[in-house]
Design an enzyme around this catalytic site. Sequence first.
Site, mmCIF file in Angstrom:
data_model
loop_
_atom_site.group_PDB
_atom_site.id
_atom_site.type_symbol
_atom_site.label_atom_id
_atom_site.label_comp_id
_atom_site.label_asym_id
_atom_site.label_seq_id
_atom_site.Cartn_x
_atom_site.Cartn_y
_atom_site.Cartn_z
ATOM 1 N N ARG A 166 15.516 -24.348 21.075
ATOM 2 C CA ARG A 166 14.459 -24.572 22.094
ATOM 3 C C ARG A 166 13.757 -23.252 22.461
ATOM 4 N NH1 ARG A 166 16.305 -28.762 20.465
ATOM 5 N NH2 ARG A 166 17.111 -30.473 21.722
ATOM 6 N N SER A 240 14.358 -33.264 29.309
ATOM 7 C CA SER A 240 15.513 -32.456 29.732
ATOM 8 C C SER A 240 15.007 -31.279 30.558
ATOM 9 C CB SER A 240 16.259 -31.899 28.523
ATOM 10 O OG SER A 240 16.570 -32.937 27.645
ATOM 11 N N GLU A 336 14.685 -25.468 30.854
ATOM 12 C CA GLU A 336 13.916 -25.585 29.608
ATOM 13 C C GLU A 336 12.428 -25.769 29.934
ATOM 14 O OE1 GLU A 336 15.462 -28.291 26.492
ATOM 15 O OE2 GLU A 336 13.475 -29.186 26.493
HETATM 16 P P1 FAD Z 1 2.745 -28.718 27.548
HETATM 17 O O1 FAD Z 1 3.699 -29.233 28.562
HETATM 18 O O2 FAD Z 1 1.314 -29.004 27.742
HETATM 19 O O3 FAD Z 1 2.950 -27.152 27.379
HETATM 20 C C1 FAD Z 1 4.237 -26.591 27.286
HETATM 21 C C2 FAD Z 1 4.093 -25.062 27.191
HETATM 22 O O4 FAD Z 1 3.460 -24.715 25.969
HETATM 23 C C3 FAD Z 1 3.214 -24.480 28.291
HETATM 24 O O5 FAD Z 1 3.714 -23.216 28.628
HETATM 25 C C4 FAD Z 1 1.849 -24.367 27.633
HETATM 26 O O6 FAD Z 1 1.054 -23.343 28.183
HETATM 27 C C5 FAD Z 1 2.229 -24.036 26.205
HETATM 28 N N1 FAD Z 1 1.281 -24.560 25.215
HETATM 29 C C6 FAD Z 1 0.936 -25.847 25.029
HETATM 30 N N2 FAD Z 1 0.098 -25.964 23.987
HETATM 31 C C7 FAD Z 1 -0.116 -24.718 23.520
HETATM 32 C C8 FAD Z 1 -0.913 -24.178 22.466
HETATM 33 N N3 FAD Z 1 -1.659 -24.950 21.675
HETATM 34 N N4 FAD Z 1 -0.902 -22.843 22.279
HETATM 35 C C9 FAD Z 1 -0.159 -22.022 23.071
HETATM 36 N N5 FAD Z 1 0.601 -22.477 24.094
HETATM 37 C C10 FAD Z 1 0.628 -23.809 24.308
HETATM 38 N N6 FAD Z 1 11.354 -31.785 23.913
HETATM 39 C C11 FAD Z 1 12.167 -31.623 22.845
HETATM 40 O O7 FAD Z 1 12.252 -30.509 22.290
HETATM 41 N N7 FAD Z 1 12.913 -32.654 22.359
HETATM 42 C C12 FAD Z 1 12.868 -33.894 22.904
HETATM 43 O O8 FAD Z 1 13.537 -34.793 22.424
HETATM 44 C C13 FAD Z 1 12.043 -34.096 24.049
HETATM 45 N N8 FAD Z 1 12.001 -35.294 24.668
HETATM 46 C C14 FAD Z 1 11.232 -35.453 25.781
HETATM 47 C C15 FAD Z 1 11.224 -36.714 26.414
HETATM 48 C C16 FAD Z 1 10.429 -36.913 27.532
HETATM 49 C C17 FAD Z 1 10.440 -38.267 28.215
HETATM 50 C C18 FAD Z 1 9.611 -35.874 28.016
HETATM 51 C C19 FAD Z 1 8.713 -36.103 29.194
HETATM 52 C C20 FAD Z 1 9.631 -34.630 27.407
HETATM 53 C C21 FAD Z 1 10.444 -34.407 26.288
HETATM 54 N N9 FAD Z 1 10.493 -33.164 25.635
HETATM 55 C C22 FAD Z 1 11.277 -32.992 24.525
HETATM 56 C C23 FAD Z 1 9.712 -32.023 26.147
HETATM 57 C C24 FAD Z 1 8.259 -31.998 25.617
HETATM 58 O O9 FAD Z 1 7.851 -33.268 25.209
HETATM 59 C C25 FAD Z 1 8.076 -31.046 24.447
HETATM 60 O O10 FAD Z 1 8.480 -29.750 24.791
HETATM 61 C C26 FAD Z 1 6.619 -31.008 23.959
HETATM 62 O O11 FAD Z 1 6.523 -30.247 22.774
HETATM 63 C C27 FAD Z 1 5.655 -30.429 24.991
HETATM 64 O O12 FAD Z 1 4.358 -30.642 24.494
HETATM 65 P P2 FAD Z 1 3.087 -30.623 25.463
HETATM 66 O O13 FAD Z 1 1.890 -30.713 24.598
HETATM 67 O O14 FAD Z 1 3.212 -31.680 26.484
HETATM 68 O O15 FAD Z 1 3.215 -29.199 26.092
HETATM 69 P P1 NAP Z 2 23.144 -37.440 23.676
HETATM 70 O O1 NAP Z 2 23.011 -38.164 22.380
HETATM 71 O O2 NAP Z 2 23.660 -38.180 24.870
HETATM 72 O O3 NAP Z 2 24.011 -36.140 23.460
HETATM 73 C C1 NAP Z 2 24.253 -35.246 24.541
HETATM 74 C C2 NAP Z 2 24.084 -33.839 24.061
HETATM 75 O O4 NAP Z 2 25.067 -33.568 23.094
HETATM 76 C C3 NAP Z 2 22.736 -33.621 23.432
HETATM 77 O O5 NAP Z 2 22.014 -32.834 24.302
HETATM 78 C C4 NAP Z 2 23.012 -32.966 22.087
HETATM 79 O O6 NAP Z 2 22.541 -31.625 22.031
HETATM 80 C C5 NAP Z 2 24.517 -32.901 21.987
HETATM 81 N N1 NAP Z 2 24.964 -33.603 20.742
HETATM 82 C C6 NAP Z 2 25.139 -34.923 20.555
HETATM 83 N N2 NAP Z 2 25.605 -35.161 19.309
HETATM 84 C C7 NAP Z 2 25.710 -33.951 18.714
HETATM 85 C C8 NAP Z 2 26.113 -33.528 17.426
HETATM 86 N N3 NAP Z 2 26.549 -34.405 16.503
HETATM 87 N N4 NAP Z 2 26.067 -32.204 17.149
HETATM 88 C C9 NAP Z 2 25.637 -31.304 18.059
HETATM 89 N N5 NAP Z 2 25.239 -31.654 19.291
HETATM 90 C C10 NAP Z 2 25.280 -32.958 19.619
HETATM 91 O O7 NAP Z 2 21.739 -36.789 24.074
HETATM 92 P P2 NAP Z 2 20.432 -37.422 24.683
HETATM 93 O O8 NAP Z 2 20.204 -36.869 26.010
HETATM 94 O O9 NAP Z 2 20.415 -38.905 24.493
HETATM 95 O O10 NAP Z 2 19.346 -36.802 23.712
HETATM 96 C C11 NAP Z 2 19.319 -37.159 22.355
HETATM 97 C C12 NAP Z 2 18.549 -36.111 21.571
HETATM 98 O O11 NAP Z 2 17.203 -36.053 22.031
HETATM 99 C C13 NAP Z 2 19.137 -34.704 21.755
HETATM 100 O O12 NAP Z 2 19.004 -34.011 20.546
HETATM 101 C C14 NAP Z 2 18.239 -34.106 22.818
HETATM 102 O O13 NAP Z 2 18.121 -32.698 22.692
HETATM 103 C C15 NAP Z 2 16.904 -34.782 22.563
HETATM 104 N N6 NAP Z 2 16.145 -34.899 23.806
HETATM 105 C C16 NAP Z 2 15.539 -33.801 24.270
HETATM 106 C C17 NAP Z 2 14.794 -33.857 25.433
HETATM 107 C C18 NAP Z 2 14.061 -32.641 25.930
HETATM 108 O O14 NAP Z 2 13.264 -32.754 26.826
HETATM 109 N N7 NAP Z 2 14.313 -31.492 25.371
HETATM 110 C C19 NAP Z 2 14.697 -35.044 26.149
HETATM 111 C C20 NAP Z 2 15.375 -36.152 25.654
HETATM 112 C C21 NAP Z 2 16.103 -36.072 24.484
HETATM 113 P P3 NAP Z 2 21.038 -31.175 21.671
HETATM 114 O O15 NAP Z 2 20.242 -31.458 22.883
HETATM 115 O O16 NAP Z 2 21.212 -29.741 21.409
HETATM 116 O O17 NAP Z 2 20.581 -31.940 20.484
#
Ligand code: FAD
Ligand code: NAP
Length: 340
Positions: A166, A240, A336
Amino acid sequence: MALNIQENISLKSYNTFGMDVLAKFFFRFSTTAQMQEIGNDSLFRHNPVMVLGGGSNMLLTTNFEGLVIKNEIPGIELISEDADHYFVKVGAGVDWHEFVLYCLEKNYAGVENLALIPGKVGASPMQNIGAYGVEMKDVFHSLEAINVDDLNLVTFYNADCEFGYRESIFKNKCKNQFVITSVTFKLNKIPVYKTAYGAIEDALHEMKVDTLSIQHIAQAVMRIRNSKLPNPSVLGNAGSFFKNPEIEAVQFDSLKNYFPNISGYKTDSGKIKIAAGWLIEQAGWKGYRNGDAGCHDKQALVLVNHGNATGTEIFELSENIISSVHEKFGIFLHREVNIY
Ligand code: FAD
Ligand code: NAP
Protein backbone atom coordinates in the site's frame (compact mmCIF):
# COMPACT_ATOMS: atom_id res chain seq x y z
CA MET A 1 -9.14 30.51 -24.07
CA ALA A 2 -9.77 31.26 -20.39
CA LEU A 3 -9.61 28.24 -18.10
CA ASN A 4 -12.91 27.18 -16.59
CA ILE A 5 -12.05 27.47 -12.91
CA GLN A 6 -15.00 27.21 -10.53
CA GLU A 7 -15.07 28.72 -7.05
CA ASN A 8 -16.41 27.50 -3.70
CA ILE A 9 -17.49 24.10 -4.94
CA SER A 10 -18.84 21.52 -2.47
CA LEU A 11 -16.79 18.32 -2.56
CA LYS A 12 -19.57 16.23 -0.97
CA SER A 13 -20.29 14.25 -4.13
CA TYR A 14 -16.58 13.91 -4.96
CA ASN A 15 -15.47 11.92 -1.90
CA THR A 16 -16.83 8.55 -0.79
CA PHE A 17 -16.97 9.58 2.88
CA GLY A 18 -19.46 12.24 1.73
CA MET A 19 -17.71 15.07 3.58
CA ASP A 20 -19.37 18.36 2.76
CA VAL A 21 -16.40 20.69 2.56
CA LEU A 22 -15.66 23.39 0.01
CA ALA A 23 -12.88 23.68 -2.54
CA LYS A 24 -11.91 27.32 -2.95
CA PHE A 25 -11.03 26.67 -6.60
CA PHE A 26 -11.99 23.65 -8.71
CA PHE A 27 -10.82 22.62 -12.17
CA ARG A 28 -11.48 19.51 -14.31
CA PHE A 29 -9.04 18.34 -16.95
CA SER A 30 -9.38 15.60 -19.52
CA THR A 31 -6.12 15.95 -21.47
CA THR A 32 -2.45 16.23 -20.57
CA ALA A 33 -2.35 19.60 -22.34
CA GLN A 34 -5.13 20.95 -20.12
CA MET A 35 -3.22 19.78 -17.06
CA GLN A 36 -0.13 21.59 -18.32
CA GLU A 37 -2.22 24.69 -19.00
CA ILE A 38 -3.57 24.82 -15.44
CA GLY A 39 -0.04 24.09 -14.22
CA ASN A 40 1.08 27.34 -15.80
CA ASP A 41 -1.70 29.33 -14.17
CA SER A 42 -0.89 31.55 -11.20
CA LEU A 43 -3.67 29.88 -9.16
CA PHE A 44 -1.78 26.60 -9.47
CA ARG A 45 1.55 28.22 -8.71
CA HIS A 46 0.41 30.16 -5.64
CA ASN A 47 -2.06 27.83 -3.92
CA PRO A 48 -2.03 24.40 -2.35
CA VAL A 49 -3.12 21.90 -4.99
CA MET A 50 -5.03 18.65 -4.50
CA VAL A 51 -5.31 16.07 -7.29
CA LEU A 52 -8.69 14.38 -7.11
CA GLY A 53 -9.54 11.00 -8.59
CA GLY A 54 -12.62 9.22 -7.27
CA GLY A 55 -12.14 10.54 -3.73
CA SER A 56 -12.30 7.00 -2.30
CA ASN A 57 -9.07 7.09 -0.35
CA MET A 58 -9.27 10.44 1.39
CA LEU A 59 -10.72 12.00 4.51
CA LEU A 60 -11.51 15.69 4.09
CA THR A 61 -11.44 17.32 7.50
CA THR A 62 -11.82 20.96 6.49
CA ASN A 63 -12.46 23.27 3.53
CA PHE A 64 -9.66 23.08 0.98
CA GLU A 65 -8.23 26.59 0.73
CA GLY A 66 -6.59 25.98 -2.61
CA LEU A 67 -7.09 24.45 -6.03
CA VAL A 68 -8.61 21.00 -6.53
CA ILE A 69 -7.84 19.55 -9.95
CA LYS A 70 -10.04 16.64 -10.98
CA ASN A 71 -8.43 14.14 -13.30
CA GLU A 72 -10.88 13.02 -16.00
CA ILE A 73 -8.46 11.79 -18.68
CA PRO A 74 -10.30 9.02 -20.59
CA GLY A 75 -9.25 6.13 -22.81
CA ILE A 76 -8.35 2.44 -22.77
CA GLU A 77 -6.10 1.33 -25.61
CA LEU A 78 -4.27 -1.90 -26.50
CA ILE A 79 -0.91 -0.50 -27.55
CA SER A 80 1.13 -3.67 -28.16
CA GLU A 81 1.49 -7.34 -27.37
CA ASP A 82 4.18 -9.99 -27.17
CA ALA A 83 3.97 -13.77 -26.97
CA ASP A 84 2.72 -13.73 -23.37
CA HIS A 85 1.28 -10.28 -22.69
CA TYR A 86 -1.05 -7.52 -23.77
CA PHE A 87 0.07 -3.95 -23.05
CA VAL A 88 -2.88 -1.69 -22.35
CA LYS A 89 -2.60 2.05 -21.80
CA VAL A 90 -5.35 3.56 -19.65
CA GLY A 91 -6.22 7.21 -19.01
CA ALA A 92 -5.87 8.25 -15.38
CA GLY A 93 -9.52 9.31 -15.22
CA VAL A 94 -10.93 5.90 -16.14
CA ASP A 95 -12.82 4.09 -13.35
CA TRP A 96 -10.68 1.24 -12.03
CA HIS A 97 -13.56 -1.25 -12.12
CA GLU A 98 -14.46 -0.21 -15.68
CA PHE A 99 -10.90 -1.13 -16.65
CA VAL A 100 -11.26 -4.51 -14.85
CA LEU A 101 -14.51 -5.16 -16.76
CA TYR A 102 -12.74 -4.31 -20.03
CA CYS A 103 -10.04 -6.88 -19.22
CA LEU A 104 -12.62 -9.53 -18.31
CA GLU A 105 -14.43 -8.96 -21.58
CA LYS A 106 -11.22 -9.21 -23.63
CA ASN A 107 -9.87 -12.14 -21.57
CA TYR A 108 -6.80 -10.18 -20.46
CA ALA A 109 -5.72 -11.75 -17.17
CA GLY A 110 -4.17 -10.27 -14.04
CA VAL A 111 -6.65 -7.82 -12.52
CA GLU A 112 -9.57 -10.19 -11.78
CA ASN A 113 -8.76 -10.28 -8.04
CA LEU A 114 -8.88 -6.48 -8.02
CA ALA A 115 -12.50 -6.26 -9.16
CA LEU A 116 -14.80 -3.68 -7.57
CA ILE A 117 -12.11 -1.47 -6.02
CA PRO A 118 -13.50 2.07 -6.20
CA GLY A 119 -11.56 4.99 -7.63
CA LYS A 120 -9.70 5.89 -10.79
CA VAL A 121 -6.84 4.22 -12.62
CA GLY A 122 -4.63 7.28 -12.03
CA ALA A 123 -4.72 6.72 -8.27
CA SER A 124 -4.04 2.98 -8.45
CA PRO A 125 -0.22 3.35 -8.33
CA MET A 126 -0.43 5.83 -5.44
CA GLN A 127 -0.83 3.11 -2.83
CA ASN A 128 -0.21 0.15 -5.15
CA ILE A 129 -3.79 -0.99 -4.66
CA GLY A 130 -4.18 -4.56 -3.59
CA ALA A 131 -6.73 -7.17 -2.70
CA TYR A 132 -6.99 -10.94 -2.43
CA GLY A 133 -3.31 -11.60 -2.88
CA VAL A 134 -2.75 -9.40 -5.94
CA GLU A 135 -1.26 -5.93 -6.09
CA MET A 136 -1.36 -3.43 -8.91
CA LYS A 137 2.43 -3.71 -9.23
CA ASP A 138 1.99 -7.32 -10.42
CA VAL A 139 0.47 -6.06 -13.68
CA PHE A 140 2.08 -2.62 -13.85
CA HIS A 141 4.31 -1.79 -16.81
CA SER A 142 4.77 2.00 -16.64
CA LEU A 143 3.01 5.28 -16.07
CA GLU A 144 3.18 8.80 -17.38
CA ALA A 145 3.04 11.74 -15.02
CA ILE A 146 3.47 15.47 -15.18
CA ASN A 147 6.13 16.94 -12.94
CA VAL A 148 4.43 19.91 -11.26
CA ASP A 149 7.67 21.96 -11.21
CA ASP A 150 8.53 22.02 -14.92
CA LEU A 151 5.30 20.48 -16.31
CA ASN A 152 7.26 17.90 -18.32
CA LEU A 153 5.72 14.50 -18.95
CA VAL A 154 7.87 11.78 -17.36
CA THR A 155 7.71 7.98 -17.68
CA PHE A 156 8.12 5.79 -14.59
CA TYR A 157 8.78 2.05 -14.93
CA ASN A 158 8.03 -0.52 -12.22
CA ALA A 159 11.36 -0.26 -10.41
CA ASP A 160 11.16 3.57 -10.40
CA CYS A 161 7.91 3.57 -8.43
CA GLU A 162 9.25 1.92 -5.26
CA PHE A 163 6.04 -0.04 -4.82
CA GLY A 164 5.50 -1.59 -1.40
CA TYR A 165 2.59 -2.74 0.71
CA ARG A 166 0.00 0.00 0.00
CA GLU A 167 2.93 2.29 -0.74
CA SER A 168 4.75 3.93 -3.63
CA ILE A 169 7.20 6.73 -4.26
CA PHE A 170 4.20 8.96 -5.05
CA LYS A 171 2.85 8.60 -1.51
CA ASN A 172 6.25 9.23 0.08
CA LYS A 173 9.38 10.80 -1.41
CA CYS A 174 7.54 12.31 -4.37
CA LYS A 175 4.35 13.29 -2.57
CA ASN A 176 2.55 16.10 -4.46
CA GLN A 177 5.32 16.17 -7.07
CA PHE A 178 3.61 14.34 -9.97
CA VAL A 179 0.19 14.20 -11.55
CA ILE A 180 -0.32 10.77 -13.07
CA THR A 181 -1.96 11.01 -16.49
CA SER A 182 -1.93 7.39 -17.71
CA VAL A 183 -0.94 3.90 -16.62
CA THR A 184 0.17 1.08 -18.92
CA PHE A 185 -0.57 -2.45 -17.74
CA LYS A 186 1.07 -5.70 -18.74
CA LEU A 187 -1.69 -8.32 -18.75
CA ASN A 188 -1.31 -12.05 -19.16
CA LYS A 189 -2.48 -14.05 -22.15
CA ILE A 190 -2.42 -17.22 -20.03
CA PRO A 191 -4.06 -16.62 -16.64
CA VAL A 192 -2.35 -17.49 -13.38
CA TYR A 193 -5.24 -18.10 -11.00
CA LYS A 194 -4.90 -16.87 -7.42
CA THR A 195 -7.67 -18.31 -5.29
CA ALA A 196 -5.92 -19.20 -2.05
CA TYR A 197 -6.64 -15.87 -0.40
CA GLY A 198 -9.40 -14.99 2.03
CA ALA A 199 -12.79 -16.40 1.17
CA ILE A 200 -12.32 -16.88 -2.61
CA GLU A 201 -12.29 -20.68 -2.55
CA ASP A 202 -15.47 -20.76 -0.45
CA ALA A 203 -17.21 -18.32 -2.79
CA LEU A 204 -16.19 -20.37 -5.86
CA HIS A 205 -17.53 -23.47 -4.12
CA GLU A 206 -20.84 -21.75 -3.39
CA MET A 207 -20.98 -20.65 -7.03
CA LYS A 208 -20.50 -24.33 -8.03
CA VAL A 209 -17.68 -23.45 -10.42
CA ASP A 210 -16.06 -26.48 -12.00
CA THR A 211 -13.91 -24.98 -14.78
CA LEU A 212 -12.17 -21.91 -13.40
CA SER A 213 -11.86 -18.67 -15.38
CA ILE A 214 -10.81 -15.09 -14.63
CA GLN A 215 -14.49 -14.14 -14.90
CA HIS A 216 -15.37 -16.60 -12.13
CA ILE A 217 -12.67 -15.23 -9.87
CA ALA A 218 -13.89 -11.67 -10.42
CA GLN A 219 -17.45 -12.79 -9.68
CA ALA A 220 -16.32 -14.49 -6.48
CA VAL A 221 -14.42 -11.38 -5.38
CA MET A 222 -17.41 -9.15 -6.14
CA ARG A 223 -19.70 -11.48 -4.24
CA ILE A 224 -17.50 -11.36 -1.13
CA ARG A 225 -16.96 -7.61 -1.35
CA ASN A 226 -20.69 -6.92 -1.76
CA SER A 227 -21.45 -9.06 1.29
CA LYS A 228 -19.08 -7.38 3.75
CA LEU A 229 -18.09 -3.93 2.53
CA PRO A 230 -20.39 -0.94 2.82
CA ASN A 231 -21.39 0.65 -0.48
CA PRO A 232 -20.19 4.27 -0.24
CA SER A 233 -23.30 5.54 -2.00
CA VAL A 234 -25.32 4.13 0.92
CA LEU A 235 -22.86 4.50 3.83
CA GLY A 236 -19.93 6.90 3.53
CA ASN A 237 -16.49 5.28 3.89
CA ALA A 238 -13.05 5.07 2.30
CA GLY A 239 -12.46 1.33 2.61
CA SER A 240 -9.80 0.16 5.05
CA PHE A 241 -8.93 3.14 7.20
CA PHE A 242 -5.71 1.61 8.54
CA LYS A 243 -2.96 -0.52 7.06
CA ASN A 244 -2.36 -4.00 8.39
CA PRO A 245 0.62 -3.65 10.75
CA GLU A 246 3.71 -5.75 10.27
CA ILE A 247 5.51 -6.77 13.45
CA GLU A 248 8.61 -8.78 14.34
CA ALA A 249 8.14 -12.54 14.73
CA VAL A 250 9.29 -12.35 18.36
CA GLN A 251 6.58 -9.80 19.21
CA PHE A 252 4.03 -11.98 17.44
CA ASP A 253 5.06 -15.05 19.46
CA SER A 254 4.75 -13.14 22.68
CA LEU A 255 1.31 -11.77 21.72
CA LYS A 256 0.20 -15.31 20.93
CA ASN A 257 0.71 -16.21 24.60
CA TYR A 258 -1.85 -13.61 25.64
CA PHE A 259 -4.13 -13.81 22.58
CA PRO A 260 -4.10 -17.40 21.30
CA ASN A 261 -6.58 -16.53 18.49
CA ILE A 262 -4.37 -13.90 16.93
CA SER A 263 -3.43 -14.87 13.39
CA GLY A 264 -0.59 -13.52 11.30
CA TYR A 265 0.81 -13.89 7.81
CA LYS A 266 4.53 -14.06 7.16
CA THR A 267 5.67 -11.35 4.74
CA ASP A 268 8.58 -11.46 2.28
CA SER A 269 10.64 -9.41 4.74
CA GLY A 270 10.20 -12.08 7.43
CA LYS A 271 7.86 -9.91 9.51
CA ILE A 272 4.37 -10.96 10.50
CA LYS A 273 1.39 -9.09 9.09
CA ILE A 274 -1.58 -8.88 11.47
CA ALA A 275 -5.12 -8.12 10.33
CA ALA A 276 -5.79 -4.61 11.65
CA GLY A 277 -9.52 -5.34 11.50
CA TRP A 278 -9.10 -8.15 14.03
CA LEU A 279 -7.09 -5.92 16.42
CA ILE A 280 -9.75 -3.19 16.24
CA GLU A 281 -12.54 -5.69 16.77
CA GLN A 282 -10.76 -7.20 19.80
CA ALA A 283 -10.36 -3.69 21.21
CA GLY A 284 -14.15 -3.45 21.15
CA TRP A 285 -14.77 -1.03 18.30
CA LYS A 286 -16.68 -3.13 15.79
CA GLY A 287 -20.13 -1.61 15.26
CA TYR A 288 -19.27 1.36 17.52
CA ARG A 289 -21.13 4.59 16.78
CA ASN A 290 -20.84 8.05 18.25
CA GLY A 291 -23.23 10.46 16.55
CA ASP A 292 -22.73 9.73 12.86
CA ALA A 293 -19.11 8.59 13.09
CA GLY A 294 -18.68 4.86 13.42
CA CYS A 295 -16.88 1.64 12.89
CA HIS A 296 -18.55 -0.74 10.43
CA ASP A 297 -20.43 -3.67 11.98
CA LYS A 298 -19.18 -6.23 9.42
CA GLN A 299 -15.57 -5.08 9.02
CA ALA A 300 -14.02 -3.07 11.86
CA LEU A 301 -11.24 -1.79 9.60
CA VAL A 302 -13.73 0.42 7.80
CA LEU A 303 -14.75 3.69 9.48
CA VAL A 304 -18.11 4.98 8.35
CA ASN A 305 -20.09 8.18 8.10
CA HIS A 306 -23.70 7.41 8.98
CA GLY A 307 -24.82 10.73 7.50
CA ASN A 308 -23.54 13.96 8.91
CA ALA A 309 -20.28 13.08 10.64
CA THR A 310 -17.52 15.61 10.04
CA GLY A 311 -14.06 14.67 8.88
CA THR A 312 -12.75 15.79 12.26
CA GLU A 313 -15.10 13.40 14.06
CA ILE A 314 -13.93 10.49 11.91
CA PHE A 315 -10.33 11.54 12.48
CA GLU A 316 -10.86 11.70 16.27
CA LEU A 317 -12.42 8.26 16.19
CA SER A 318 -9.35 6.99 14.34
CA GLU A 319 -7.11 8.55 17.02
CA ASN A 320 -9.09 6.77 19.76
CA ILE A 321 -8.85 3.47 17.91
CA ILE A 322 -5.08 3.86 17.48
CA SER A 323 -4.68 4.56 21.23
CA SER A 324 -6.83 1.69 22.37
CA VAL A 325 -5.22 -0.85 20.00
CA HIS A 326 -1.82 0.33 21.21
CA GLU A 327 -2.87 0.00 24.82
CA LYS A 328 -4.19 -3.53 24.35
CA PHE A 329 -1.60 -4.98 21.94
CA GLY A 330 1.38 -2.60 21.94
CA ILE A 331 0.93 -2.16 18.18
CA PHE A 332 0.64 1.21 16.44
CA LEU A 333 -1.81 1.36 13.56
CA HIS A 334 -1.00 3.64 10.64
CA ARG A 335 -3.68 5.26 8.55
CA GLU A 336 -4.00 4.16 4.95
CA VAL A 337 -6.45 6.91 4.02
CA ASN A 338 -5.01 10.29 2.96
CA ILE A 339 -5.98 13.03 5.42
CA TYR A 340 -6.69 16.58 4.19
P1 FAD B 1 -8.49 9.58 -4.50
O1 FAD B 1 -9.14 9.25 -3.21
O2 FAD B 1 -9.15 10.58 -5.36
O3 FAD B 1 -6.98 10.01 -4.25
C1 FAD B 1 -6.16 9.29 -3.37
C2 FAD B 1 -4.79 9.99 -3.30
O4 FAD B 1 -4.14 9.90 -4.56
C3 FAD B 1 -4.91 11.48 -3.00
O5 FAD B 1 -3.80 11.86 -2.22
C4 FAD B 1 -4.85 12.13 -4.37
O6 FAD B 1 -4.34 13.44 -4.35
C5 FAD B 1 -3.91 11.20 -5.10
N1 FAD B 1 -4.20 11.09 -6.54
C6 FAD B 1 -5.35 10.68 -7.10
N2 FAD B 1 -5.23 10.64 -8.44
C7 FAD B 1 -3.98 11.06 -8.73
C8 FAD B 1 -3.27 11.27 -9.95
N3 FAD B 1 -3.81 11.02 -11.14
N4 FAD B 1 -2.00 11.73 -9.87
C9 FAD B 1 -1.42 12.00 -8.67
N5 FAD B 1 -2.05 11.84 -7.49
C10 FAD B 1 -3.32 11.37 -7.52
N6 FAD B 1 -7.84 0.13 -1.86
C11 FAD B 1 -7.09 -0.98 -2.07
O7 FAD B 1 -5.86 -0.87 -2.25
N7 FAD B 1 -7.65 -2.22 -2.08
C12 FAD B 1 -8.98 -2.41 -1.91
O8 FAD B 1 -9.44 -3.54 -1.95
C13 FAD B 1 -9.80 -1.28 -1.66
N8 FAD B 1 -11.12 -1.41 -1.42
C14 FAD B 1 -11.87 -0.31 -1.15
C15 FAD B 1 -13.25 -0.49 -0.89
C16 FAD B 1 -14.05 0.61 -0.64
C17 FAD B 1 -15.52 0.41 -0.34
C18 FAD B 1 -13.50 1.91 -0.67
C19 FAD B 1 -14.37 3.11 -0.45
C20 FAD B 1 -12.15 2.09 -0.91
C21 FAD B 1 -11.32 0.98 -1.15
N9 FAD B 1 -9.94 1.11 -1.40
C22 FAD B 1 -9.18 0.01 -1.65
C23 FAD B 1 -9.31 2.44 -1.37
C24 FAD B 1 -9.40 3.18 -2.72
O9 FAD B 1 -10.46 2.70 -3.49
C25 FAD B 1 -8.13 3.07 -3.55
O10 FAD B 1 -7.03 3.53 -2.83
C26 FAD B 1 -8.24 3.84 -4.87
O11 FAD B 1 -7.11 3.57 -5.68
C27 FAD B 1 -8.35 5.35 -4.68
O12 FAD B 1 -8.63 5.90 -5.94
P2 FAD B 1 -9.29 7.35 -6.08
O13 FAD B 1 -9.29 7.68 -7.53
O14 FAD B 1 -10.60 7.38 -5.42
O15 FAD B 1 -8.24 8.22 -5.32
P1 NAP C 1 -10.12 -10.78 4.98
O1 NAP C 1 -10.28 -11.73 3.84
O2 NAP C 1 -11.14 -10.80 6.08
O3 NAP C 1 -8.68 -10.96 5.60
C1 NAP C 1 -8.26 -10.14 6.69
C2 NAP C 1 -6.86 -9.69 6.44
O4 NAP C 1 -6.01 -10.81 6.44
C3 NAP C 1 -6.72 -8.99 5.12
O5 NAP C 1 -6.52 -7.66 5.39
C4 NAP C 1 -5.54 -9.66 4.42
O6 NAP C 1 -4.43 -8.78 4.27
C5 NAP C 1 -5.10 -10.76 5.37
N1 NAP C 1 -5.13 -12.07 4.65
C6 NAP C 1 -6.20 -12.87 4.43
N2 NAP C 1 -5.81 -14.00 3.80
C7 NAP C 1 -4.47 -13.89 3.62
C8 NAP C 1 -3.50 -14.71 3.02
N3 NAP C 1 -3.81 -15.92 2.51
N4 NAP C 1 -2.22 -14.27 2.99
C9 NAP C 1 -1.87 -13.07 3.50
N5 NAP C 1 -2.76 -12.25 4.08
C10 NAP C 1 -4.04 -12.65 4.15
O7 NAP C 1 -10.02 -9.28 4.43
P2 NAP C 1 -11.12 -8.29 3.90
O8 NAP C 1 -11.20 -7.15 4.80
O9 NAP C 1 -12.36 -9.02 3.53
O10 NAP C 1 -10.42 -7.80 2.56
C11 NAP C 1 -10.21 -8.69 1.50
C12 NAP C 1 -9.14 -8.14 0.58
O11 NAP C 1 -9.58 -6.90 0.02
C13 NAP C 1 -7.83 -7.85 1.32
O12 NAP C 1 -6.76 -8.13 0.46
C14 NAP C 1 -7.92 -6.36 1.59
O13 NAP C 1 -6.64 -5.74 1.63
C15 NAP C 1 -8.72 -5.85 0.41
N6 NAP C 1 -9.49 -4.66 0.79
C16 NAP C 1 -8.83 -3.50 0.89
C17 NAP C 1 -9.51 -2.35 1.23
C18 NAP C 1 -8.79 -1.03 1.28
O14 NAP C 1 -9.43 -0.01 1.39
N7 NAP C 1 -7.49 -1.03 1.22
C19 NAP C 1 -10.87 -2.39 1.50
C20 NAP C 1 -11.51 -3.62 1.42
C21 NAP C 1 -10.81 -4.75 1.07
P3 NAP C 1 -4.23 -7.73 3.08
O15 NAP C 1 -5.14 -6.61 3.38
O16 NAP C 1 -2.81 -7.38 3.22
O17 NAP C 1 -4.54 -8.40 1.79
